[in-house]
Design an enzyme around this catalytic site. Structure first.
Site, PDB file in Angstrom:
ATOM      1  N   TYR A 169      -6.863  -3.978  -7.963  1.00 21.48           N
ATOM      2  CA  TYR A 169      -7.899  -3.735  -8.974  1.00 21.48           C
ATOM      3  C   TYR A 169      -8.661  -5.038  -9.250  1.00 21.48           C
ATOM      4  O   TYR A 169      -8.434  -6.048  -8.590  1.00 21.48           O
ATOM      5  CB  TYR A 169      -7.260  -3.146 -10.236  1.00 21.48           C
ATOM      6  N   CYS A 346       2.050  15.630  -8.301  1.00 18.28           N
ATOM      7  CA  CYS A 346       1.455  14.648  -9.216  1.00 18.28           C
ATOM      8  C   CYS A 346       0.126  14.106  -8.707  1.00 18.28           C
ATOM      9  O   CYS A 346      -0.912  14.267  -9.358  1.00 18.28           O
ATOM     10  CB  CYS A 346       2.450  13.528  -9.500  1.00 18.28           C
ATOM     11  N   CYS A 358       3.989  18.650 -11.437  1.00 23.62           N
ATOM     12  CA  CYS A 358       5.081  18.236 -10.549  1.00 23.62           C
ATOM     13  C   CYS A 358       5.585  19.473  -9.834  1.00 23.62           C
ATOM     14  O   CYS A 358       5.696  20.534 -10.458  1.00 23.62           O
ATOM     15  CB  CYS A 358       6.207  17.614 -11.371  1.00 23.62           C
ATOM     16  N   LYS A 424      10.689  12.829   5.721  1.00 26.08           N
ATOM     17  CA  LYS A 424      10.752  13.640   4.498  1.00 26.08           C
ATOM     18  C   LYS A 424      12.168  13.756   3.934  1.00 26.08           C
ATOM     19  O   LYS A 424      12.442  14.625   3.122  1.00 26.08           O
ATOM     20  CB  LYS A 424      10.162  15.036   4.763  1.00 26.08           C
TER      21      LYS A 424
HETATM   22  C1  LIG Z   1      -0.249  10.123  -9.443  1.00 27.31           C
HETATM   23  C2  LIG Z   1      -0.015   8.653  -9.606  1.00 27.31           C
HETATM   24  C3  LIG Z   1      -0.972   7.872 -10.249  1.00 27.31           C
HETATM   25  C4  LIG Z   1      -0.745   6.511 -10.424  1.00 27.31           C
HETATM   26  N1  LIG Z   1      -1.691   5.770 -11.079  1.00 27.31           N
HETATM   27  C5  LIG Z   1      -1.462   4.439 -11.284  1.00 27.31           C
HETATM   28  C6  LIG Z   1      -2.431   3.642 -11.946  1.00 27.31           C
HETATM   29  O1  LIG Z   1      -3.497   4.101 -12.316  1.00 27.31           O
HETATM   30  N2  LIG Z   1      -2.161   2.325 -12.143  1.00 27.31           N
HETATM   31  C7  LIG Z   1      -0.990   1.763 -11.721  1.00 27.31           C
HETATM   32  O2  LIG Z   1      -0.771   0.575 -11.938  1.00 27.31           O
HETATM   33  N3  LIG Z   1      -0.060   2.501 -11.053  1.00 27.31           N
HETATM   34  C8  LIG Z   1      -0.277   3.802 -10.825  1.00 27.31           C
HETATM   35  N4  LIG Z   1       0.646   4.541 -10.137  1.00 27.31           N
HETATM   36  C9  LIG Z   1       1.815   3.858  -9.545  1.00 27.31           C
HETATM   37  C10 LIG Z   1       3.059   3.956 -10.417  1.00 27.31           C
HETATM   38  O3  LIG Z   1       2.926   3.203 -11.587  1.00 27.31           O
HETATM   39  C11 LIG Z   1       4.295   3.432  -9.653  1.00 27.31           C
HETATM   40  O4  LIG Z   1       4.131   2.071  -9.371  1.00 27.31           O
HETATM   41  C12 LIG Z   1       4.540   4.190  -8.359  1.00 27.31           C
HETATM   42  O5  LIG Z   1       4.444   5.570  -8.578  1.00 27.31           O
HETATM   43  C13 LIG Z   1       5.898   3.860  -7.782  1.00 27.31           C
HETATM   44  O6  LIG Z   1       6.909   4.092  -8.698  1.00 27.31           O
HETATM   45  P1  LIG Z   1       7.804   5.455  -8.685  1.00 27.31           P
HETATM   46  O7  LIG Z   1       8.397   5.578  -7.331  1.00 27.31           O
HETATM   47  O8  LIG Z   1       8.819   5.207  -9.757  1.00 27.31           O
HETATM   48  O9  LIG Z   1       6.880   6.565  -8.979  1.00 27.31           O
HETATM   49  C14 LIG Z   1       0.435   5.899  -9.939  1.00 27.31           C
HETATM   50  C15 LIG Z   1       1.375   6.696  -9.289  1.00 27.31           C
HETATM   51  C16 LIG Z   1       1.173   8.056  -9.119  1.00 27.31           C
HETATM   52  C17 LIG Z   1       2.223   8.868  -8.420  1.00 27.31           C
HETATM   53  S1  SF4 Z   2       8.697  15.585  -7.043  1.00 29.26           S
HETATM   54 FE1  SF4 Z   2       7.140  15.759  -8.653  1.00 29.26          FE
HETATM   55  S2  SF4 Z   2       6.903  13.696  -9.471  1.00 29.26           S
HETATM   56 FE2  SF4 Z   2       8.004  13.516  -7.558  1.00 29.26          FE
HETATM   57  S3  SF4 Z   2       6.383  13.072  -6.108  1.00 29.26           S
HETATM   58 FE3  SF4 Z   2       6.734  15.297  -6.012  1.00 29.26          FE
HETATM   59  S4  SF4 Z   2       5.275  16.107  -7.489  1.00 29.26           S
HETATM   60 FE4  SF4 Z   2       5.373  13.902  -7.869  1.00 29.26          FE
END
Ligand SMILES: Cc1cc2nc3c(=O)[nH]c(=O)nc-3n(C[C@H](O)[C@H](O)[C@H](O)COP(=O)(O)O)c2cc1C
Ligand code: SF4
Length: 635
Positions: A169, A346, A358, A424
């Site tokens: 960003y 998502c 989800c 997957k």
């Molecule tokens: C649908 C979606 C939108 C996201 N939007 C942002 C965002 O706008 N800014 C940001 O810093 N991270 C964003 N993220 C990243 C998440 O904060 C996080 O770093 C990422 O999903 C990995 O973590 P997780 O595996 O716990 O989901 C987004 C992730 C998802 C899935």
């Molecule tokens: S299981 Fe739900 S939250 Fe996880 S990636 Fe798929 S849609 Fe997103």
């Protein structure tokens, strides 16, 4: 350290080591205002026990708005709604973190009405936009914008402020030599490229005073050739620490150049963000947070107990199951509904603007507190133990009904195939979670049992939910006999020859193609339409097609097979038959036909019947689960 050991963060104490990571929801009004959906969605997540919720990105300036339904903090008008949101989070039991961002070249020109702005005119690959170059006056203005936004965050009641220094960003665009081509005091040398970041942080600290904790979200590496890597991230973290940051939040990737890393796609090697965050922790004295597929309780404990990092941030895992922290605290790890990192619910629903959803948690975007107990308990028979049937049975049971679930095989239905294609494997997690949940519920499971009309009538049901799924659609092409199905390929139930023709270039066809090409088959996919994989999440589609290219699989779009002669397939080209060559096996992946044979006989007996999921119309796991949920709410 233990997951539930408090952590002092500047002047704040986090009661445990789990945060919610910022994830866009697409719930805001066009003016960036908070909606009822925001309040209920975040309250529900706070109730789950996370120490703090980092709210989705708040645009600090209209020019930095990335999504039409993004939340804003660019004006005093936003404060009132944000206060309501903070209250909802506090009522739920968590602290609230404001995540401040300016999208720079990743901003959406359709939303802002102008080309995006950035340090230099370097195109954003993912969005195809070329930004206008910011003047020094504008840069100073945006720095003030960050400071003003931070003040408004405190006025709205946020406890902590996070600033986006990473993920490609605006601030990251100044840091990177690939996106900052300036030759003034904000570009050129590293010192100059880092100046904007330093000035933003200094301006925020001056505006908000010594009190609130400030977190910096940074990319450990942007995963772009020639772009910032882990050494740069370590240097940046040190610099931010010198300028008063209270914690560093480590992710990876860039919104414009490496979306699979940004979104932590299931196909990437797991654990990389944690490794990089650990390297950063070795070099700084402030707490280090990491996010990125750390939702398995064993991974959370590993990261914290071995002190690789200090705090785990969870994005999708708390969307799939907001109660994850509470369940871990209660030693109920196996009750957690695990995210499969599919992005199918998502990301797809955020991008489309429908509002976050989800695939396995139908309450997302629909949070309305506890499920309402039914006025009168009834008997419900569910036929089919796929994702839709499981959801219908579980929800109906939670609402107080007596539920009997029949399946002629085992639980899972088509979900059992979801984790078999290459990359997957993580999809096995939600499958296992849902099966565990229904097995540990009082639902009467009649597995390996055919649901005959008599067997169903014997239960005297108030309602029968038909969730019997679908079977592969039949393909009628002269000369083609007994083509293989996707299921037969992925489960290895049938032997597949060396040269394989796959008819149908949707998700099933491409997954089979990749599965077979990785096992040294020579694969050709033919698709009648001009585009392939229209039912696939776009990042997954890109990674799959790239891999198919690497594996030399052929993909022919706008192509129809007109007949087979022995092993040879023919297509029509300008009204002439052209041979595609000989194939040892043919796979038909041309969609599905509902299996709904029980519906009429039951209705003829006067039984109340509802049909859900693929038995109603071909769809995805998401549709089946949502159908199951919604039907159960009506009983
Ligand atoms: C649908 C979606 C939108 C996201 N939007 C942002 C965002 O706008 N800014 C940001 O810093 N991270 C964003 N993220 C990243 C998440 O904060 C996080 O770093 C990422 O999903 C990995 O973590 P997780 O595996 O716990 O989901 C987004 C992730 C998802 C899935
Ligand atoms: S299981 Fe739900 S939250 Fe996880 S990636 Fe798929 S849609 Fe997103």
């Amino acid at each position: 350290m233990d997951v539930f050991q408090p952590l002092k963060l500047h002047s704040t104490v986090l009661p445990n080591r789990l945060l919610m990571a910022p994830v866009k929801t697409a719930f805001a009004t066009p003016d960036g205002e908070v909606t009822y959906n925001h309040e209920s969605y975040y309250r529900r997540r706070a109730e789950g026990g996370a120490a703090a919720i980092i709210v989705e990105p708040l645009y600090i300036d209209k020019m930095g708005k990335e999504h039409p339904k993004q939340l804003g903090i660019s004006s005093y008008r936003h404060i009132e709604g944000l206060s309501r949101l903070v209250n909802a989070i506090h009522e739920g039991g968590s602290m609230a973190v404001a995540h401040l961002n300016h999208g720079g070249r990743a901003a959406n020109p359709k939303v802002t009405g102008n080309p995006p702005e950035a340090p230099s005119a370097v195109v954003c690959q993912a969005k195809g936009t070329t930004p206008a170059v910011m003047t020094v006056e504008r840069i100073k203005n945006v720095i003030l914008g960050f400071a003003g936004a931070a003040r408004r965050a405190l006025e709205a009641g946020f406890d902590i402020i996070e600033i986006q220094f990473g993920l490609g960003y605006l601030i990251a665009q100044f840091l990177s030599p690939l996106t900052n081509l300036r030759s003034d005091e904000y570009g050129g040398s590293k010192e100059n490229r880092y100046r904007f970041a330093e000035e933003v942080l200094t301006a925020i600290r001056e505006e908000v005073g010594e009190d609130p904790a400030l977190i910096a979200r940074i990319s450990a590496t942007e995963q772009v050739e020639g772009g910032p890597g882990i050494d740069d991230a370590i240097e940046l973290a040190g610099l931010l620490e010198d300028h008063g940051i209270s914690a560093v939040h480590v992710v990876s990737g860039s919104v414009c150049d490496s979306p699979p890393w940004y979104f932590q796609h299931m196909r990437l090697p797991a654990g990389k963000n944690l490794d990089w965050a650990g390297m950063i922790k070795n070099e700084v004295n402030v707490p280090v947070i990491a996010a990125g597929r750390l939702g398995a309780p064993a991974d959370i404990r590993h990261a914290l107990e071995n002190e690789i990092i200090d705090v785990v941030a969870l994005g999708r895992p708390l969307i799939a199951d907001p109660d994850l922290p509470r369940k871990m605290m209660e030693n109920r790890d196996e009750d957690i509904i695990q995210c499969g990192a599919c992005l199918q619910g998502c990301l797809v629903s955020v991008k489309s603007g429908k509002g976050i959803r989800c695939i396995i948690n139908p309450e997302v975007g629909n949070e309305s507190g506890k499920l309402k107990t039914a006025d009168k308990p009834k008997t419900v028979v569910v036929v089919g133990g796929g994702p839709g049937g499981i959801q219908a049975a579980w929800t109906a049971n939670e609402r107080g009904h007596k539920v009997i679930l029949f399946d002629k095989g085992q639980l899972g239905g088509t979900f059992n195939l979801s984790y078999l294609p290459p990359g997957k494997e993580m999809m096995k997690r939600p499958l296992t979670s849902l099966i565990h949940r229904i097995r540990s519920s009082p639902v009467d499971l009649r597995l390996s049992t055919e649901a005959t009309v008599d067997a169903i009538l014997a239960e005297k049901p108030y309602l029968v939910v038909i969730a019997t799924g679908a079977k592969p659609a039949e393909l009628s092409i002269p000369g083609l006999e007994n083509p293989l199905t996707g299921e037969e390929v992925l489960t290895g139930k049938k032997t597949v020859g060396k040269r394989v023709l796959i008819i149908g270039g949707g998700m099933v066809g491409l997954e089979c193609a990749e599965f077979l090409a990785e096992r040294d088959h020579e694969v050709t996919v033919v698709e009648i339409l001009d585009d392939i994989a229209r039912d696939m999440e776009p990042i997954t589609k890109k990674l799959t097609t790239r891999n198919l290219e690497r594996l030399n699989a052929g993909i022919l779009t706008g192509t129809k097979i007109c007949r087979f002669k022995d092993k040879t397939a023919f297509i029509l080209k300008e009204n002439e038959e052209v041979s595609l060559g000989e194939f040892d096996s043919v796979v038909a992946a041309v969609g599905t036909t509902p299996v709904d044979g029980l519906v009429s006989p039951l209705r003829e007996k006067g039984i109340n019947v509802e049909v859900i999921g693929d038995a109603k119309a071909p769809g995805q796991i998401f549709d089946a689960v949502r159908d199951g949920f919604e039907i159960a709410l009506t009983i």
